[in-house]
Structures are given as C-alpha cells and as structure tokens.
Design an enzyme around this catalytic site. Structure first.
Site, PDB file in Angstrom:
ATOM      1  N   CYS A 192      49.848   9.730 -36.715  1.00 16.21           N
ATOM      2  CA  CYS A 192      50.490  10.228 -35.485  1.00 16.21           C
ATOM      3  C   CYS A 192      49.478  10.456 -34.374  1.00 16.21           C
ATOM      4  O   CYS A 192      49.693  11.309 -33.507  1.00 16.21           O
ATOM      5  CB  CYS A 192      51.251  11.532 -35.730  1.00 16.21           C
ATOM      6  SG  CYS A 192      52.661  11.360 -36.767  1.00 16.21           S
ATOM      7  N   ASN A 193      48.363   9.746 -34.417  1.00 16.56           N
ATOM      8  CA  ASN A 193      47.337   9.922 -33.382  1.00 16.56           C
ATOM      9  C   ASN A 193      46.950   8.536 -32.863  1.00 16.56           C
ATOM     10  O   ASN A 193      45.863   8.029 -33.148  1.00 16.56           O
ATOM     11  CB  ASN A 193      46.124  10.650 -33.982  1.00 16.56           C
ATOM     12  CG  ASN A 193      45.127  11.094 -32.921  1.00 16.56           C
ATOM     13  OD1 ASN A 193      45.018  10.470 -31.864  1.00 16.56           O
ATOM     14  ND2 ASN A 193      44.406  12.156 -33.191  1.00 16.56           N
TER      15      ASN A 193
END
Ligand SMILES: Cc1ncc(COP(=O)(O)O)c(C=O)c1O
Length: 486
Positions: A392-393
């Site tokens: 999620c980055n």
C-alpha cells in the site's frame, strides 16, 4: 562457533534483551508450538496471551453497556473508555496538549483529517513519495477543494527524503493559508525513519503537520512533549496485536479548532433538529467519534499499552535492531556461484535511521527477477509468514525500482481493460523492473531463530533460475494461489 554465537559476538547488546526470550516462552508460546516463523510485524503485531486473558476476564466479570448514558452499565463502560483514552495520552506524553480520538484504525484517523482539514485554493497539500495509500488518499479531499498535491521525492537507493527539494517545497507555502504536510515517522516499505525534526521545520514555515506513526510506534517511543505534530495517527494492533479495530487520531488542542467536520452523526452532536435542520457539534473528541465506538475493545488498548510499558520499548528496539542488522548483512552476502548477488535490498543497507522492516527481491544467477509471490508461497510451505506486494505504498515502490510514468503507462497498456496484476508485473519485468517486493519485519516476540530460519530459506535459491522457481499469482478473493494461465 555457531551462527548464534557469531551473531552475539557482533551484537553484544542483544544479550541485554534476554527478558524477551522468557516473554516469548510465556506469552507467545503459540509460535514455537506451531513451528511458525512470524516476520510480518509491520503488517500486524502479535498479542501476548495475557492481554487476551485479562481482557476476557474484564468482559466476563462486569456488566457493560453502551457508554455515554446514566445507567450503571453505561457509566462503568464510559469509565473504561475514558481510562483507555487517558492511558493513550499518558503513553505518548500528550496529556493537556493533545486530544485522543478513537477511530477504527490509522486509515480511519487519516480520513478524519482529510475530510476535516480546511483545504482552500491558496493552500497546499505536500506528501512525501513514501506514504501509505491511506495518506495518499487525502489528496482526493484536497482535489475536491481545488488544491493540488505535491510529492516530495526520495533519494535512491536509500529511499530517504531529498531534504533540499523538500525544504524548497516547504518554503513555497503561503503561511496565511491552510497547508498540510504529511509523512510517515517510519516507512512501512523501506524501514527508513524520516527525520522528526521536519515537524517543527514545517510548522515554522506555516504548515500543519500530519505524522503517520503507524509503523513507528511498535518499536519506538514517540514523545509528544518533544515532537509536536498537529495530527498523529496509529493503529493499536500494530503496536501490540490486540485489539484489532481500534486506532487513534491524536490532535494537538491548538489545531483541533482548525478542523471542520463535513457531517454529523450519532454521538457527535450535542443538539440536532430535523425541523430546523441545525446541529451543534460536540466539543473535543466527541465531535469526531462517529456512532458507537468499539467500546468493548477499547479497554484492551489500555491493557496492551501496559504490556508494552512492562516489556519496555527500548528493549524491543534493541533486539529488533540487532536482528535487522544481522539480516541485512546476511542477505547482502548471499551470492550465486557466479558471484552475482541473490538479493536486491530496497532502502538503507545499514542501521542508521532505520527500523526493523526489510524489503527485498530475489534475483537468479542470470540477473532475472524471481517472482515475489512464488517466494511467499514457498515461505508459507515452511511456516514462514512474510508479506509481498507493494505494501500500500506505491510511491516508495515506484521510487525504489525507478518506475516512471512511462513504465506505469506501458504496464497498464499491456493489460488493457483487464486488471491482471500478473500481466502488469510481467510487462514491467520485461523492462527489468519489479512491481512488488518481499517484506520481512521483526517485533516484540522475534528471536534469532526466526531470522536464521528465514536466511536458511533464502539460501535455498542459490543457483536456481527464476524459471525453475516459477511464477504464481494470488487471487485475493478466493485467498488462493493461482498459477499463470490456470
Ligand atoms: C505507515 C502506515 N500507515 C498507515 C497504515 C494503515 O493502517 P490501517 O490499515 O490499520 O488503517 C499502515 C498499515 O499498514 C502503515 O503501515
């Protein structure tokens, strides 16, 4: 000399953390009972058996009802919730200066800031490229109010912030407008600890600062008398495993007044009328806690914080630093017979300003990338829990692989309308780049045997080609590994 003795000789501080071995035997015995190696503390912490036990005893020994009413069951519950709130403020040394708002998780806290921050066209939103998607998502609230988002870039290969560029962006704000700068205290991608002095620097240039502490607080102390961000977010399960479903937004009291809630709901108003279509928002945290809180879960936060205090965050930090240092050294030493490196590490290759999150990819003797999903599958067969993907980055992932807009467009062009991540990553692979990686992280119950087992697993890939190791994709809906084409 065994590997353990060599490790101890190189990391004498580890011997000061022996209490954690007793703790593991007493509180986390399920790990060894099941022969499991847990290396996903950045994904979620592990709870001690006694946390659950104490919480269960509390719940089964008392009559507890929905808080904020005058009945005995409600009064008792309100007391528990308020005690937990006080415990959070005390733990972070924020009493008197900060308000603690309970949320579902860090993402819920970030959304509260995003929707309530008074973005205006003269103002700015500045994000670091290294940010969780739940921070990136704030740009949509900004966009809706005509505010563009600027990303501060990272340096390669360390994935630290380019401070000169950042300073330029920070100086570029109109201090009279509402400006928001958001960054993670510790990266959930690379483990980099971003300098916390950026908080005061940004504030002095007219920015409100949102500190994402989710990946930092499980192994570091955050003292809000020393570092004073306007907003701090976290999820408690990352700190001590249990409870899930409770996070927190800590807001500096001086900054609370700047927030404007875009709606009201049950529990957030002192007064509302249907006929008059008016409402008066509750003051303080109550105005931000929508609906019924996870009131039975919240007392477990106080139990978890006490557990962390008893264990000692410094002891945990010392241990995970020793383990991470060893892990990095060992990974970088892995070579195929032709002397090519087996592993590519993303982020710092030393322990300077970094935490216990290590992200990497395996490469074969020809320099071809090994499918990280296949590594996860093989690790799973050996009882090793790690995490793969982009965590999620996306910003840190893109910077780590030097993926540019053209690469992303090329990758998306290859998959067309069909969202097939395997095809997407294969398209990037054709350009020698990866769309994901493997993340290994240690925490409160980690020991040398855990990282040693991971290294033994990693050593298996010596001289194996990416083709023989294979490729897979993971179907998130069925939770099953699906082979390419099948
Ligand atoms: C740095 C960071 N920020 C935010 C989040 C979001 O946390 P949650 O999913 O608990 O809302 C995570 C979770 O992985 C994280 O690592």
């Amino acid at each position: 000399m065994t590997a353990y003795h060599q490790f101890l000789a190189a990391h004498p501080d580890y011997a000061t953390t022996g209490a954690l071995d007793d703790l593991r035997a007493a509180e986390y015995a399920r790990l060894d009972a099941h022969g499991q190696v847990y290396l996903d503390y950045t994904g979620g912490g592990l709870h001690a058996a006694s946390q659950v036990h104490e919480h269960a005893q509390m719940l089964s020994g008392q009559v507890l009802g929905n808080p904020h009413s005058a009945s005995p069951s409600s009064i008792k519950m309100t007391q528990h919730v308020e005690q937990a709130r006080a415990a959070v403020l005390a733990y972070f040394n924020g009493g008197g200066e900060y308000t603690a708002i309970f949320t579902l998780n860090a993402s819920g806290a970030l959304k509260l800031v995003g929707e309530s921050f008074p973005f205006e066209t003269r103002g700015k939103l500045l994000l670091t490229a290294d940010n969780h998607n739940s921070v990136n998502g704030i740009r949509e609230f900004a966009r809706a109010k005509g505010v563009t988002t600027t990303y501060a870039p990272l340096t390669r290969p360390e994935l630290r912030l380019d401070q000169a560029t950042l300073d330029g962006f920070l100086s570029d704000a109109d201090p009279a407008a509402a400006n928001l700068f958001a960054f993670p205290a510790q990266s959930n991608f690379s483990g980099v600890k971003h300098p916390l002095d950026m908080v005061a620097r940004a504030q002095s240039k007219g920015w409100h600062v949102l500190l994402d502490a989710a990946a930092f607080v499980p192994t570091n102390r955050l003292d809000l008398r020393v570092i004073t961000p306007d907003f701090v977010v976290m999820s408690f399960y990352k700190m001590f495993g249990y409870p899930t479903g409770v996070g927190c937004l800590l807001v500096r009291n001086a900054s609370l007044a700047a927030l404007r809630r875009p709606w009201f709901g049950g529990g957030t108003v002192n007064f509302a009328t249907a006929q008059g279509q008016m409402h008066v928002l509750s003051r303080g945290e109550a105005g931000f806690e929508d609906g019924t809180l996870n009131y039975l879960g919240i007392p477990a936060v106080a139990i978890g914080l006490r557990h962390l205090e008893n264990v000692g965050i410094h002891t945990i930090q010392t241990r995970v630093n020793c383990l991470t240092d060893w892990l990095i050294t060992q990974l970088l030493a892995l070579r195929h017979s032709n002397d090519r490196p087996m592993v590519r590490l993303y982020g710092p290759a030393n322990m300077v300003q970094r935490g216990a999150t290590v992200t990497l990819n395996f490469y074969d003797p020809h320099g071809h990338l090994v499918d990280y999903r296949r590594i996860e599958e093989l690790a799973g067969e050996e009882g090793i829990s790690l995490r793969t993907g982009c965590f999620c980055n996306p910003g840190a992932g893109e910077m780590s692989e030097d993926l540019n807009e053209d690469d992303m467009r090329f990758g998306i062009g290859q998959i067309g309308a069909e969202i097939n991540l395997l095809r997407f990553s294969q398209a990037l692979q054709a350009r020698g780049k990866s769309a994901g990686a493997i993340r290994v992280s240690t925490g409160i119950a980690s020991n040398f045997a855990d990282v040693e087992r991971f290294m033994a697993f990693a050593a298996r890939f010596k001289d194996q080609t990416a083709l023989t190791i294979g490729a897979v994709t993971f179907d998130i809906e069925s939770c099953r590994v699906v082979r390419d084409g099948g």
